[in-house]
Design an enzyme around this catalytic site. Sequence first.
Site, PDB file in Angstrom:
ATOM      1  N   SER A  13       0.812  -1.218   0.000  1.00  0.00           N
ATOM      2  CA  SER A  13       0.000   0.000   0.000  1.00  0.00           C
ATOM      3  C   SER A  13       0.846   1.269   0.000  1.00  0.00           C
ATOM      4  O   SER A  13       0.318   2.353  -0.223  1.00  0.00           O
ATOM      5  CB  SER A  13      -0.928   0.005   1.219  1.00  0.00           C
ATOM      6  OG  SER A  13      -0.182  -0.276   2.389  1.00  0.00           O
ATOM      7  N   SER A 131      15.249  -6.639   4.460  1.00  0.00           N
ATOM      8  CA  SER A 131      15.966  -6.328   5.694  1.00  0.00           C
ATOM      9  C   SER A 131      16.313  -4.850   5.652  1.00  0.00           C
ATOM     10  O   SER A 131      15.470  -4.011   5.286  1.00  0.00           O
ATOM     11  CB  SER A 131      17.206  -7.226   5.792  1.00  0.00           C
ATOM     12  OG  SER A 131      17.992  -6.894   6.902  1.00  0.00           O
ATOM     13  N   TYR A 145      14.242  -1.882  16.223  1.00  0.00           N
ATOM     14  CA  TYR A 145      14.114  -2.068  14.772  1.00  0.00           C
ATOM     15  C   TYR A 145      15.346  -2.817  14.240  1.00  0.00           C
ATOM     16  O   TYR A 145      15.222  -3.798  13.515  1.00  0.00           O
ATOM     17  CB  TYR A 145      13.960  -0.700  14.098  1.00  0.00           C
ATOM     18  CG  TYR A 145      13.922  -0.747  12.590  1.00  0.00           C
ATOM     19  CD1 TYR A 145      12.768  -1.169  11.925  1.00  0.00           C
ATOM     20  CD2 TYR A 145      15.019  -0.365  11.828  1.00  0.00           C
ATOM     21  CE1 TYR A 145      12.722  -1.203  10.528  1.00  0.00           C
ATOM     22  CE2 TYR A 145      14.976  -0.393  10.439  1.00  0.00           C
ATOM     23  CZ  TYR A 145      13.828  -0.813   9.793  1.00  0.00           C
ATOM     24  OH  TYR A 145      13.792  -0.849   8.418  1.00  0.00           O
ATOM     25  N   SER A 148      15.344  -6.377  15.201  1.00  0.00           N
ATOM     26  CA  SER A 148      14.361  -7.172  14.443  1.00  0.00           C
ATOM     27  C   SER A 148      14.923  -7.520  13.060  1.00  0.00           C
ATOM     28  O   SER A 148      14.735  -8.625  12.564  1.00  0.00           O
ATOM     29  CB  SER A 148      13.017  -6.431  14.319  1.00  0.00           C
ATOM     30  OG  SER A 148      13.082  -5.374  13.372  1.00  0.00           O
TER      31      SER A 148
HETATM   32  P1  NDP Z   1       6.216   2.417   4.625  1.00  0.00           P
HETATM   33  O1  NDP Z   1       5.865   2.824   6.012  1.00  0.00           O
HETATM   34  O2  NDP Z   1       5.993   3.384   3.512  1.00  0.00           O
HETATM   35  O3  NDP Z   1       5.519   1.044   4.255  1.00  0.00           O
HETATM   36  C1  NDP Z   1       5.365   0.012   5.184  1.00  0.00           C
HETATM   37  C2  NDP Z   1       4.335  -0.955   4.655  1.00  0.00           C
HETATM   38  O4  NDP Z   1       4.214  -2.037   5.588  1.00  0.00           O
HETATM   39  C3  NDP Z   1       2.958  -0.322   4.495  1.00  0.00           C
HETATM   40  O5  NDP Z   1       2.416  -0.730   3.271  1.00  0.00           O
HETATM   41  C4  NDP Z   1       2.182  -0.892   5.672  1.00  0.00           C
HETATM   42  O6  NDP Z   1       0.825  -1.102   5.376  1.00  0.00           O
HETATM   43  C5  NDP Z   1       2.834  -2.267   5.804  1.00  0.00           C
HETATM   44  N1  NDP Z   1       2.589  -2.854   7.118  1.00  0.00           N
HETATM   45  C6  NDP Z   1       2.932  -2.393   8.336  1.00  0.00           C
HETATM   46  N2  NDP Z   1       2.491  -3.218   9.298  1.00  0.00           N
HETATM   47  C7  NDP Z   1       1.844  -4.236   8.664  1.00  0.00           C
HETATM   48  C8  NDP Z   1       1.165  -5.392   9.093  1.00  0.00           C
HETATM   49  N3  NDP Z   1       1.039  -5.705  10.390  1.00  0.00           N
HETATM   50  N4  NDP Z   1       0.620  -6.203   8.155  1.00  0.00           N
HETATM   51  C9  NDP Z   1       0.726  -5.924   6.851  1.00  0.00           C
HETATM   52  N5  NDP Z   1       1.336  -4.826   6.361  1.00  0.00           N
HETATM   53  C10 NDP Z   1       1.887  -3.992   7.269  1.00  0.00           C
HETATM   54  O7  NDP Z   1       7.771   2.025   4.707  1.00  0.00           O
HETATM   55  P2  NDP Z   1       8.813   1.451   3.627  1.00  0.00           P
HETATM   56  O8  NDP Z   1       8.221   1.302   2.298  1.00  0.00           O
HETATM   57  O9  NDP Z   1      10.027   2.254   3.795  1.00  0.00           O
HETATM   58  O10 NDP Z   1       9.111   0.017   4.283  1.00  0.00           O
HETATM   59  C11 NDP Z   1       9.065  -1.187   3.573  1.00  0.00           C
HETATM   60  C12 NDP Z   1      10.156  -2.123   4.095  1.00  0.00           C
HETATM   61  O11 NDP Z   1      11.424  -1.578   3.795  1.00  0.00           O
HETATM   62  C13 NDP Z   1      10.127  -2.334   5.624  1.00  0.00           C
HETATM   63  O12 NDP Z   1      10.340  -3.691   5.915  1.00  0.00           O
HETATM   64  C14 NDP Z   1      11.288  -1.483   6.105  1.00  0.00           C
HETATM   65  O13 NDP Z   1      11.821  -1.961   7.309  1.00  0.00           O
HETATM   66  C15 NDP Z   1      12.256  -1.638   4.936  1.00  0.00           C
HETATM   67  N6  NDP Z   1      13.298  -0.618   4.852  1.00  0.00           N
HETATM   68  C16 NDP Z   1      12.958   0.707   4.715  1.00  0.00           C
HETATM   69  C17 NDP Z   1      13.954   1.659   4.668  1.00  0.00           C
HETATM   70  C18 NDP Z   1      13.630   3.123   4.584  1.00  0.00           C
HETATM   71  O14 NDP Z   1      14.523   3.962   4.853  1.00  0.00           O
HETATM   72  N7  NDP Z   1      12.441   3.518   4.220  1.00  0.00           N
HETATM   73  C19 NDP Z   1      15.377   1.304   4.719  1.00  0.00           C
HETATM   74  C20 NDP Z   1      15.607  -0.110   4.832  1.00  0.00           C
HETATM   75  C21 NDP Z   1      14.605  -1.024   4.889  1.00  0.00           C
HETATM   76  P3  NDP Z   1      -0.383  -0.158   5.864  1.00  0.00           P
HETATM   77  O15 NDP Z   1      -0.658   0.710   4.693  1.00  0.00           O
HETATM   78  O16 NDP Z   1      -1.463  -1.114   6.156  1.00  0.00           O
HETATM   79  O17 NDP Z   1       0.116   0.609   7.064  1.00  0.00           O
END
Ligand code: NDP
Length: 273
Positions: A13, A131, A145, A148
Amino acid sequence: MPEQKVVVVTGASSGIGAASARLLAQNGYQVFGGARDSRRANPIPGVKFGTVDVTDEQSVAKFVEWVLSEAGRIDVLINNAGVSLLGPIENTAIPEAALVFDTNVFGPLRMIRAVLPSMRAARSGLIINVSSVLGFLPAPFMGIYASSKHALEGLSESLDHEIREFNVRVVLLEPTFTNTKLDLNAAHTEAPLGVYTAQVEATIEAVQDQIKSAPSPQIVAEKIRAVIESPYRLRQPVGGQATLLSRLRRFMPAGAVDRSLRKTFGFSKNRSS
Ligand code: NDP
């Protein structure tokens, strides 16, 4: 024409998940996106959305059953959904930490357990666990974080040994700071910051500076596509900075890594050295 590969992306999303789902759909993949509320997710051309909360076993089972009933198989699982938590470790209440682990570690585990039987039966599959650079280089005030993501790294490496004989492999995708809403969405530990106030503020400032100049999620999406289409490698840092940090972590003396990290986060030198 070769059959379309079926890809499942959790957390489609927003951010990295949405960019990856869009890019893969544009490039001929059959993409199923998971969102906690699929009715509220912005539609992406070519992506079918389903509801999944990765902290809920039944929700995961229903979502995976739905994808299998629609597509008949899952070729690639992208465990992207994740949450962050900012705050001192000393101030972190166990339920705050548990929620991060439930999403970032047990979430992928639930998805993996649901998807593996069909991948093993097909003797083919790829699991991409998102990751982070913090999965191998922990940063202050993001300790829960970071731990994890370290746990996800350990789980992924073990799993890759276990399922290789079924022709299913695991990839660890390691992005550095990326311009998404992860930070805005991040929870903050509830207890007053007290003695940590100045250090936490310095860290938040440093993180915000990094995010401002951070690459867009499109860069991570392109890496995900490359990972699917290129020869296998377990660890896949995303971009030059993450690759450099990964090498520094492996080859630089620990003291130098420690000093450079403290400088990045605006901390003073170690008192005892
Ligand atoms: P966002 O916050 O933009 O996206 C996170 C997504 O995870 C959303 O779509 C959210 O959905 C979903 N989510 C959270 N909790 C749940 C749940 N319980 N069940 C299902 N979906 C869930 O962050 P990012 O796009 O940045 O993050 C994506 C991944 O990338 C993560 O794993 C993050 O740790 C990793 N990452 C990000 C970095 C960054 O700097 N941005 C760097 C390194 C890794 P909803 O719309 O329902 O809230």
